[in-house]
Motif scaffolding. Structure first.
Motif, short mmCIF file in Angstrom:
data_model
loop_
_atom_site.label_atom_id
_atom_site.label_comp_id
_atom_site.label_asym_id
_atom_site.label_seq_id
_atom_site.Cartn_x
_atom_site.Cartn_y
_atom_site.Cartn_z
N PRO A 158 -30.25 26.53 6.54
CA PRO A 158 -29.24 26.02 7.47
C PRO A 158 -27.81 26.11 6.94
N SER A 159 -26.85 26.09 7.87
CA SER A 159 -25.44 26.22 7.49
C SER A 159 -24.94 24.97 6.77
N GLU A 160 -25.58 23.83 7.00
CA GLU A 160 -25.26 22.61 6.27
C GLU A 160 -26.51 22.12 5.55
N ARG A 161 -26.31 21.61 4.34
CA ARG A 161 -27.44 21.15 3.54
C ARG A 161 -27.23 19.71 3.14
N ALA A 162 -28.26 18.90 3.26
CA ALA A 162 -28.19 17.49 2.84
C ALA A 162 -28.65 17.39 1.40
N THR A 163 -27.78 16.91 0.52
CA THR A 163 -28.11 16.82 -0.91
C THR A 163 -27.54 15.53 -1.49
N ILE A 164 -28.02 15.19 -2.67
CA ILE A 164 -27.47 14.07 -3.41
C ILE A 164 -27.50 14.43 -4.89
N ILE A 165 -26.47 14.04 -5.61
CA ILE A 165 -26.45 14.24 -7.05
C ILE A 165 -27.41 13.25 -7.68
N ALA A 166 -28.27 13.72 -8.54
CA ALA A 166 -29.26 12.85 -9.19
C ALA A 166 -28.55 11.72 -9.92
N GLY A 167 -29.03 10.50 -9.67
CA GLY A 167 -28.44 9.34 -10.30
C GLY A 167 -27.43 8.62 -9.44
N GLU A 168 -27.08 9.20 -8.29
CA GLU A 168 -26.05 8.59 -7.44
C GLU A 168 -26.63 7.98 -6.17
N VAL A 169 -27.91 7.64 -6.19
CA VAL A 169 -28.53 7.01 -5.03
C VAL A 169 -27.89 5.65 -4.78
N HIS A 170 -27.70 5.32 -3.50
CA HIS A 170 -27.13 4.03 -3.13
C HIS A 170 -28.25 3.04 -2.87
N VAL A 171 -28.21 1.92 -3.57
CA VAL A 171 -29.20 0.85 -3.37
C VAL A 171 -28.45 -0.36 -2.85
N SER A 172 -28.64 -0.68 -1.59
CA SER A 172 -27.91 -1.78 -0.96
C SER A 172 -28.37 -3.12 -1.53
N LYS A 173 -27.58 -4.15 -1.28
CA LYS A 173 -27.94 -5.49 -1.75
C LYS A 173 -29.25 -5.95 -1.13
N SER A 174 -29.44 -5.66 0.15
CA SER A 174 -30.69 -6.06 0.81
C SER A 174 -31.88 -5.31 0.23
N MET A 175 -31.65 -4.04 -0.14
CA MET A 175 -32.73 -3.25 -0.74
C MET A 175 -33.07 -3.78 -2.12
N LYS A 176 -32.06 -4.18 -2.88
CA LYS A 176 -32.31 -4.78 -4.20
C LYS A 176 -33.14 -6.05 -4.07
N ARG A 177 -32.81 -6.87 -3.06
CA ARG A 177 -33.59 -8.09 -2.85
C ARG A 177 -35.02 -7.76 -2.48
N PHE A 178 -35.19 -6.74 -1.65
CA PHE A 178 -36.54 -6.33 -1.24
C PHE A 178 -37.35 -5.86 -2.44
N ILE A 179 -36.74 -5.04 -3.29
CA ILE A 179 -37.45 -4.53 -4.47
C ILE A 179 -37.83 -5.66 -5.41
N ASN A 180 -36.92 -6.59 -5.61
CA ASN A 180 -37.21 -7.72 -6.51
C ASN A 180 -38.30 -8.63 -5.94
N LYS A 181 -38.34 -8.75 -4.63
CA LYS A 181 -39.31 -9.65 -3.98
C LYS A 181 -40.69 -9.02 -3.87
N ASN A 182 -40.73 -7.72 -3.60
CA ASN A 182 -42.01 -7.03 -3.38
C ASN A 182 -42.32 -6.17 -4.60
N HIS A 183 -43.23 -6.62 -5.37
CA HIS A 183 -43.54 -5.95 -6.64
C HIS A 183 -44.47 -4.76 -6.40
N MET A 184 -43.87 -3.63 -6.10
CA MET A 184 -44.63 -2.40 -5.89
C MET A 184 -44.62 -1.57 -7.17
N SER A 185 -45.67 -0.85 -7.40
CA SER A 185 -45.70 0.04 -8.55
C SER A 185 -45.44 1.47 -8.08
N ILE A 186 -44.85 2.26 -8.95
CA ILE A 186 -44.43 3.63 -8.62
C ILE A 186 -44.99 4.58 -9.66
#
Length: 239
Positions: free
Chosen positions: A63-91
């Motif tokens: 495609p003429s436009e590509r969706a990319t992100i620089i590794a290490g620059e992911v945005h983790v919102s405050k609500s997402m941080k709370r969700f991760i801390n509350k829900n102990h999932m393994s990866i």
């Protein structure tokens, strides 16, 4: 209006120059060929990916436009941080690639069918066996609830699809991939097409020329050899 598309030859190395991709439909580059591991991997090395529905001929896109992100620059919102801390999932990394791609192939609520056919599943499982395709898995109470898969080309990871069977589980997989890939020396994560889901995580769009230039710089560069070993990983959260 008649559309002319180059027909791929038997040579798995041959693809037309991406600058010849159509404007409408945007990015359609070639037709035909096969889904051999060599052809698919070479496609990614040139900024091209397969995308077609069951019953259609093989179609190849850049495609003429590509969706990319620089590794290490992911945005983790405050609500997402709370969700991760509350829900102990393994990866985990590469624990059950076939289960992840099969889950990604399941129809979504917003679509009646999937583009990930049995033919595609078999092709990417073979790429995984060869060490080119990889998966991130998210578990909750020992049940697989989310994940993603893609193809690693040097210091670029080309994401293909993700799935979520629990709130935010695909986002957790993406955040974990982003951090883990950066820690291994990875530079770019290619997400192909922009979505609101990806934009909320910090994914941005750039022109095809810019993406291809970055790909050419990174595709032959090495990352840590242990990056894709089967392992458990954790998301690092800042305050």
């Amino acid at each position: 209006m008649t559309i002319y598309l180059p027909q791929l030859t038997d040579d798995p190395q041959f693809f037309p120059n991406v600058e010849k991709a159509l404007q409408e439909p945007d990015g359609l580059l070639a037709i035909g060929g096969d889904l051999s591991p060599q052809r698919i991997f070479n496609a990614y090395r040139n900024g091209i990916f397969p995308w077609f529905s069951a019953g259609e001929p093989l179609l190849w896109w850049s495609p003429s436009e590509r969706a990319t992100i620089i590794a290490g620059e992911v945005h983790v919102s405050k609500s997402m941080k709370r969700f991760i801390n509350k829900n102990h999932m393994s990866i985990t990394v590469n624990h059950c690639f076939s289960s992840v791609i099969s889950a990604c192939a399941m129809p979504r609520a917003t679509q009646a069918e999937t583009w990930i056919s049995e033919q595609m599943i078999d092709a990417y499982i073979e790429l995984h066996r060869m060490g080119f395709a990889h998966s991130i898995e998210v578990w909750h109470e020992k049940k697989l609830v989310g994940g993603l898969y893609g193809v690693c080309v040097g210091q670029t990871f080309c994401g293909e699809s993700m799935f979520s069977q629990m709130d935010n589980s695909s986002k957790i997989a993406f955040i974990a991939l982003n951090q883990h890939f950066q820690q291994a020396g990875g530079k770019i994560i290619d997400c192909q097409m922009q979505t609101g889901h990806l934009k909320s995580l910090g994914v941005q769009t750039s022109c095809r020329d810019s993406f291809i230039q970055n790909l050419m710089v990174t595709k032959d560069e090495a990352i840590k050899t242990t990056c894709w070993d089967q392992q458990q990983i954790k998301i690092q959260l800042t305050k």
